[in-house]
Design a protein around this motif. Sequence first.
Motif, PDB file in Angstrom:
ATOM      1  N   TRP A 274       0.620  -1.308   0.108  1.00  0.00           N
ATOM      2  CA  TRP A 274      -0.097   0.278  -0.053  1.00  0.00           C
ATOM      3  C   TRP A 274       0.885   1.477  -0.384  1.00  0.00           C
ATOM      4  O   TRP A 274       0.946   1.808   0.728  1.00  0.00           O
ATOM      5  CB  TRP A 274      -0.583   0.161   0.726  1.00  0.00           C
ATOM      6  CG  TRP A 274      -2.063  -1.543   1.095  1.00  0.00           C
ATOM      7  CD1 TRP A 274      -1.674  -2.520   2.324  1.00  0.00           C
ATOM      8  CD2 TRP A 274      -2.710  -1.654   0.552  1.00  0.00           C
ATOM      9  NE1 TRP A 274      -1.941  -3.467   1.514  1.00  0.00           N
ATOM     10  CE2 TRP A 274      -3.271  -2.534   0.415  1.00  0.00           C
ATOM     11  CE3 TRP A 274      -3.087  -0.898  -1.302  1.00  0.00           C
ATOM     12  CZ2 TRP A 274      -3.879  -3.506   0.061  1.00  0.00           C
ATOM     13  CZ3 TRP A 274      -4.287  -1.945  -1.222  1.00  0.00           C
ATOM     14  CH2 TRP A 274      -4.936  -3.474  -1.498  1.00  0.00           C
TER      15      TRP A 274
ATOM     16  N   ILE B 270       0.947   4.929  -0.218  1.00  0.00           N
ATOM     17  CA  ILE B 270       0.094   6.084  -0.490  1.00  0.00           C
ATOM     18  C   ILE B 270       1.185   6.957  -0.191  1.00  0.00           C
ATOM     19  O   ILE B 270       0.563   8.529   0.149  1.00  0.00           O
ATOM     20  CB  ILE B 270      -1.129   5.772   0.876  1.00  0.00           C
ATOM     21  CG1 ILE B 270      -0.423   5.752   2.054  1.00  0.00           C
ATOM     22  CG2 ILE B 270      -1.837   4.342   0.667  1.00  0.00           C
ATOM     23  CD1 ILE B 270      -1.232   5.762   3.245  1.00  0.00           C
TER      24      ILE B 270
ATOM     25  N   THR C  29       2.209   1.450   4.832  1.00  0.00           N
ATOM     26  CA  THR C  29       1.492   2.806   4.634  1.00  0.00           C
ATOM     27  C   THR C  29       1.507   3.963   5.482  1.00  0.00           C
ATOM     28  O   THR C  29       1.599   4.588   5.541  1.00  0.00           O
ATOM     29  CB  THR C  29       0.249   2.122   5.024  1.00  0.00           C
ATOM     30  OG1 THR C  29      -0.188   1.131   4.730  1.00  0.00           O
ATOM     31  CG2 THR C  29      -1.074   3.295   4.622  1.00  0.00           C
TER      32      THR C  29
ATOM     33  N   LEU D 284       3.369   7.126   4.307  1.00  0.00           N
ATOM     34  CA  LEU D 284       2.478   8.453   4.356  1.00  0.00           C
ATOM     35  C   LEU D 284       3.313   9.512   4.902  1.00  0.00           C
ATOM     36  O   LEU D 284       4.101  11.019   5.580  1.00  0.00           O
ATOM     37  CB  LEU D 284       1.532   8.344   5.562  1.00  0.00           C
ATOM     38  CG  LEU D 284       0.667   9.306   5.089  1.00  0.00           C
ATOM     39  CD1 LEU D 284      -0.933   9.314   4.362  1.00  0.00           C
ATOM     40  CD2 LEU D 284      -0.135   9.617   6.333  1.00  0.00           C
TER      41      LEU D 284
ATOM     42  N   TYR E 277       4.672  13.966   4.623  1.00  0.00           N
ATOM     43  CA  TYR E 277       4.855  15.046   5.594  1.00  0.00           C
ATOM     44  C   TYR E 277       6.493  15.566   5.200  1.00  0.00           C
ATOM     45  O   TYR E 277       6.860  16.417   5.438  1.00  0.00           O
ATOM     46  CB  TYR E 277       4.791  14.609   7.095  1.00  0.00           C
ATOM     47  CG  TYR E 277       2.767  14.474   6.876  1.00  0.00           C
ATOM     48  CD1 TYR E 277       1.711  15.701   7.135  1.00  0.00           C
ATOM     49  CD2 TYR E 277       2.514  13.357   7.103  1.00  0.00           C
ATOM     50  CE1 TYR E 277       0.469  15.311   6.881  1.00  0.00           C
ATOM     51  CE2 TYR E 277       1.227  13.372   7.227  1.00  0.00           C
ATOM     52  CZ  TYR E 277       0.274  14.392   6.396  1.00  0.00           C
ATOM     53  OH  TYR E 277      -1.339  14.552   7.227  1.00  0.00           O
TER      54      TYR E 277
ATOM     55  N   TYR F 194      -2.641  11.727  -3.580  1.00  0.00           N
ATOM     56  CA  TYR F 194      -4.157  10.498  -3.184  1.00  0.00           C
ATOM     57  C   TYR F 194      -5.304  10.020  -3.973  1.00  0.00           C
ATOM     58  O   TYR F 194      -6.159   9.126  -4.477  1.00  0.00           O
ATOM     59  CB  TYR F 194      -5.038  11.230  -1.980  1.00  0.00           C
ATOM     60  CG  TYR F 194      -3.728  11.680  -0.913  1.00  0.00           C
ATOM     61  CD1 TYR F 194      -3.384  11.068   0.054  1.00  0.00           C
ATOM     62  CD2 TYR F 194      -3.333  13.409  -0.866  1.00  0.00           C
ATOM     63  CE1 TYR F 194      -2.726  10.789   0.954  1.00  0.00           C
ATOM     64  CE2 TYR F 194      -1.964  13.514   0.333  1.00  0.00           C
ATOM     65  CZ  TYR F 194      -1.887  12.468   1.061  1.00  0.00           C
ATOM     66  OH  TYR F 194      -0.979  12.763   1.786  1.00  0.00           O
TER      67      TYR F 194
ATOM     68  N   ILE G  61      -7.608   6.668  -5.322  1.00  0.00           N
ATOM     69  CA  ILE G  61      -8.454   6.147  -5.862  1.00  0.00           C
ATOM     70  C   ILE G  61      -9.350   5.182  -6.875  1.00  0.00           C
ATOM     71  O   ILE G  61      -9.160   4.536  -7.320  1.00  0.00           O
ATOM     72  CB  ILE G  61      -9.660   7.464  -5.288  1.00  0.00           C
ATOM     73  CG1 ILE G  61      -9.367   7.819  -3.875  1.00  0.00           C
ATOM     74  CG2 ILE G  61     -10.909   7.156  -5.677  1.00  0.00           C
ATOM     75  CD1 ILE G  61      -9.950   9.044  -3.627  1.00  0.00           C
TER      76      ILE G  61
ATOM     77  N   TRP H 169      -7.665   1.948  -8.025  1.00  0.00           N
ATOM     78  CA  TRP H 169      -8.901   1.196  -6.761  1.00  0.00           C
ATOM     79  C   TRP H 169     -10.405   0.741  -7.539  1.00  0.00           C
ATOM     80  O   TRP H 169     -10.525  -0.404  -8.298  1.00  0.00           O
ATOM     81  CB  TRP H 169      -9.179   1.325  -5.358  1.00  0.00           C
ATOM     82  CG  TRP H 169      -9.228   0.433  -4.603  1.00  0.00           C
ATOM     83  CD1 TRP H 169     -10.818  -0.147  -4.416  1.00  0.00           C
ATOM     84  CD2 TRP H 169      -9.326  -1.303  -4.370  1.00  0.00           C
ATOM     85  NE1 TRP H 169     -10.821  -0.946  -4.039  1.00  0.00           N
ATOM     86  CE2 TRP H 169     -10.320  -1.949  -3.976  1.00  0.00           C
ATOM     87  CE3 TRP H 169      -7.615  -1.422  -4.594  1.00  0.00           C
ATOM     88  CZ2 TRP H 169      -9.888  -3.197  -3.249  1.00  0.00           C
ATOM     89  CZ3 TRP H 169      -7.268  -2.811  -3.507  1.00  0.00           C
ATOM     90  CH2 TRP H 169      -8.324  -3.374  -3.279  1.00  0.00           C
TER      91      TRP H 169
ATOM     92  N   SER I 166     -13.811  21.715  -2.130  1.00  0.00           N
ATOM     93  CA  SER I 166     -13.423  20.085  -1.545  1.00  0.00           C
ATOM     94  C   SER I 166     -14.972  19.089  -1.669  1.00  0.00           C
ATOM     95  O   SER I 166     -14.700  18.499  -0.976  1.00  0.00           O
ATOM     96  CB  SER I 166     -13.252  21.393   0.044  1.00  0.00           C
ATOM     97  OG  SER I 166     -14.037  21.110   0.463  1.00  0.00           O
TER      98      SER I 166
ATOM     99  N   LEU J 249     -13.524  16.216  -2.944  1.00  0.00           N
ATOM    100  CA  LEU J 249     -13.287  14.959  -2.346  1.00  0.00           C
ATOM    101  C   LEU J 249     -13.981  14.047  -1.751  1.00  0.00           C
ATOM    102  O   LEU J 249     -14.288  13.134  -2.166  1.00  0.00           O
ATOM    103  CB  LEU J 249     -11.898  15.814  -1.384  1.00  0.00           C
ATOM    104  CG  LEU J 249     -10.863  15.925  -1.754  1.00  0.00           C
ATOM    105  CD1 LEU J 249     -10.391  16.595   0.352  1.00  0.00           C
ATOM    106  CD2 LEU J 249      -9.662  14.769  -1.676  1.00  0.00           C
ATOM    107  N   ILE J 250     -15.704  14.615  -1.715  1.00  0.00           N
ATOM    108  CA  ILE J 250     -16.409  14.131  -1.183  1.00  0.00           C
ATOM    109  C   ILE J 250     -16.927  13.543  -1.810  1.00  0.00           C
ATOM    110  O   ILE J 250     -17.264  11.750  -1.657  1.00  0.00           O
ATOM    111  CB  ILE J 250     -17.251  15.311  -0.657  1.00  0.00           C
ATOM    112  CG1 ILE J 250     -16.719  15.647   0.403  1.00  0.00           C
ATOM    113  CG2 ILE J 250     -18.570  14.243   0.085  1.00  0.00           C
ATOM    114  CD1 ILE J 250     -17.985  17.049   1.374  1.00  0.00           C
TER     115      ILE J 250
ATOM    116  N   ALA K 243     -14.937   9.945  -2.554  1.00  0.00           N
ATOM    117  CA  ALA K 243     -14.834   9.346  -1.474  1.00  0.00           C
ATOM    118  C   ALA K 243     -16.318   8.651  -1.783  1.00  0.00           C
ATOM    119  O   ALA K 243     -16.434   7.119  -1.465  1.00  0.00           O
ATOM    120  CB  ALA K 243     -14.744   9.598  -0.309  1.00  0.00           C
TER     121      ALA K 243
ATOM    122  N   LEU L 142     -16.265   5.989  -4.076  1.00  0.00           N
ATOM    123  CA  LEU L 142     -15.273   4.945  -3.631  1.00  0.00           C
ATOM    124  C   LEU L 142     -15.845   3.494  -2.899  1.00  0.00           C
ATOM    125  O   LEU L 142     -15.950   3.132  -2.636  1.00  0.00           O
ATOM    126  CB  LEU L 142     -14.116   4.720  -3.470  1.00  0.00           C
ATOM    127  CG  LEU L 142     -12.627   4.220  -3.157  1.00  0.00           C
ATOM    128  CD1 LEU L 142     -11.851   3.105  -4.374  1.00  0.00           C
ATOM    129  CD2 LEU L 142     -11.474   4.522  -2.612  1.00  0.00           C
TER     130      LEU L 142
END
Lengths: 308, 352
Positions: free
Chosen positions: B85, B87, B146, B150, B154, B278, B282, B285, B320, B323-324, B327, B330
Amino acid sequence: MDMVSFLSATVVAGTPLLYATLGEILTEKSGNLNLGVEGMMLIGAVAGFISAYTTGSPLFSIGMAMIAGAAGALVYTFLTVSLRANQVVTGLTLTIFGTGLSSFLGQKYVGQVVPDNVKNFFKPLNIPVLSNIPFLGKILFSHDILVYLSIIIAIALGIYLYRTSVGLNLRAVGENPSSADAASININLYKYINLMLGGAICGLGGAYLSLVYVPTWQENITSGRGWIAVALVIFASWNPYKAIIASYLFGGLDIIGFRLENAVISKYFLDMLPYLGTIVALTVFSAKKSRKNSPPKHLGLPYFREER
Amino acid sequence: MLRLVKRENIDKGTNIRIRLLFLFFSFIAISIFLLILNYNPIEVFRGMLSGAFNTSYRIKQTIITAIPLIITSIGISIAFKMKYWNIGGEGQILIGAFGAALIALNFPDMYKPLLLTVMFITAVILGGFWAVISGILKVYFNTNETIITLMLNYIALKFITYLQYGPWKDKKAMGFPKIPNFSDNAILPSIGGIHIGLIIALIIVVIGYLFMKHSKMGYEITVLGESKNTARYAGIRINKTILTAVFLSGALCGLTGFIQSSAVSQTLSIEVAGGVGYTAIIIAWLSNLSEPLMLLVSILFAALLQGSSYIQTAAGIPKSVALILQAFILFFILGSELFVKYKIAANERRAA
């Protein structure tokens, strides 16, 4: 640098991490790996902030944050437990959802401050006698009620997991669901309740950031703390008591940047410390294998009764 | 009582029908969600469509948005096929862009094709390197990739912020924290308003498909993803396969970093990845890790992104919302998987 005030600030900085870590410990003990911690924290943070801003009621805000976190966990649980979807991807999606939702709902509130009466409610409280202990009193017993609550939850979670029969059943669900099923433990019921409780605790951790720690709304207020918490679960070897120490240690890494502002190293490198610390600690703990530190045996795997 | 019965063989038609049905459900759910928030879903969808496709300029913008999504999702899918994974696409893009900028800013006058080639190579190697850190830790210390990938996101972001506000800050920008623009030699050429990153992306789709379906390495990655034990018995060198695949995965993200910094932002900045790492997860997948589907889904998601930034300016709906929506889609597709693999049957009663 004043050591006592630094250590005291460390406890405060570690508290959101502690909530998130405890929530994820409960989740993983049920056998589910929920990588949506960051998402549930963000949903909790935005729900708590908007509630506080519009109603001015601190308890209502905390309640809403917990409900929001639990609702996020409910979506995850429905998909991974009832529909047996891939836990890693579902958790990631929950994080993306939480990021989007908190940014969407919070956009009107960017830069707004928590109302004064909520702020006052969460101001540090001294505990009689205990606060007067030299050194330790200032570090551990002069904080806001949510700091105390997080420690109470940690202890309660420890008692629940290790000292009650329900907790024993829960661990069986996480370790060996087919045996638990054979012992007529209702696996799905256990998972739903505990995962949602875990989500509620994560939501509370998010609200701690937006209501107490920052306490202004800003986008992406968690900045990776949910992910650090997923790693902290491993350092704490799934033990709620160890989670307290692990969280405060990382709380310290979180604030050391502010404290060494005038140092030779650039602020941006100091900001990397919690993330670097996570990598180093995770590597050390993953290399060290022992039975005691191992994850629940059925962690991350779906349970198919039909394929038993 | 109802119970689940494994489907004997999943035919493609049923598979696609179930998924489309769930995609439809996801749009119903999104509409309800928008209604709750007091937005008219039909207006939102119509606004998004027109924002993405209404004029030839907007179509071009949508295609330009799709380019990094295509390359990154194919990159990420290489690791995902191993159930590794990764990410960390976001960080690998940033570090790739850093590599490109390192060359572009130090050799602004180099001969253009040579400069672009060196930028390309540096970006790809650094992107791969950034990913392979997690691979090495996974192989030798069994760390969870994972979390590591991540955390590296950062760290990469803090590092670029450091450069942007510190040593690489443009002295001519009057205190504004930005890195100087690349010289013309370091900028990818465009054809008809679309930079040639599009051609690179299409080549990557073809190579990615051939690599996964027809090369020995691609086969080994797939076997490893199915079962580590099978891979071991088949004599596959597991560690080497993991490290190579993870490197390739990050290298493609690094390539995205090169293209975005050179052709789109024309400099290095903390916004150069802009969530592509990110979104690509999605896309990979949703496309069931199939390269041609990733191309298609990337374009749809680019339209979603373009459309949502259009409705932000046109209707004041925060972008934004994209993004919703992602999600939601998915979540529903994840939920559909059970019904692809199983069917629901009533428990037959045995005759007494």
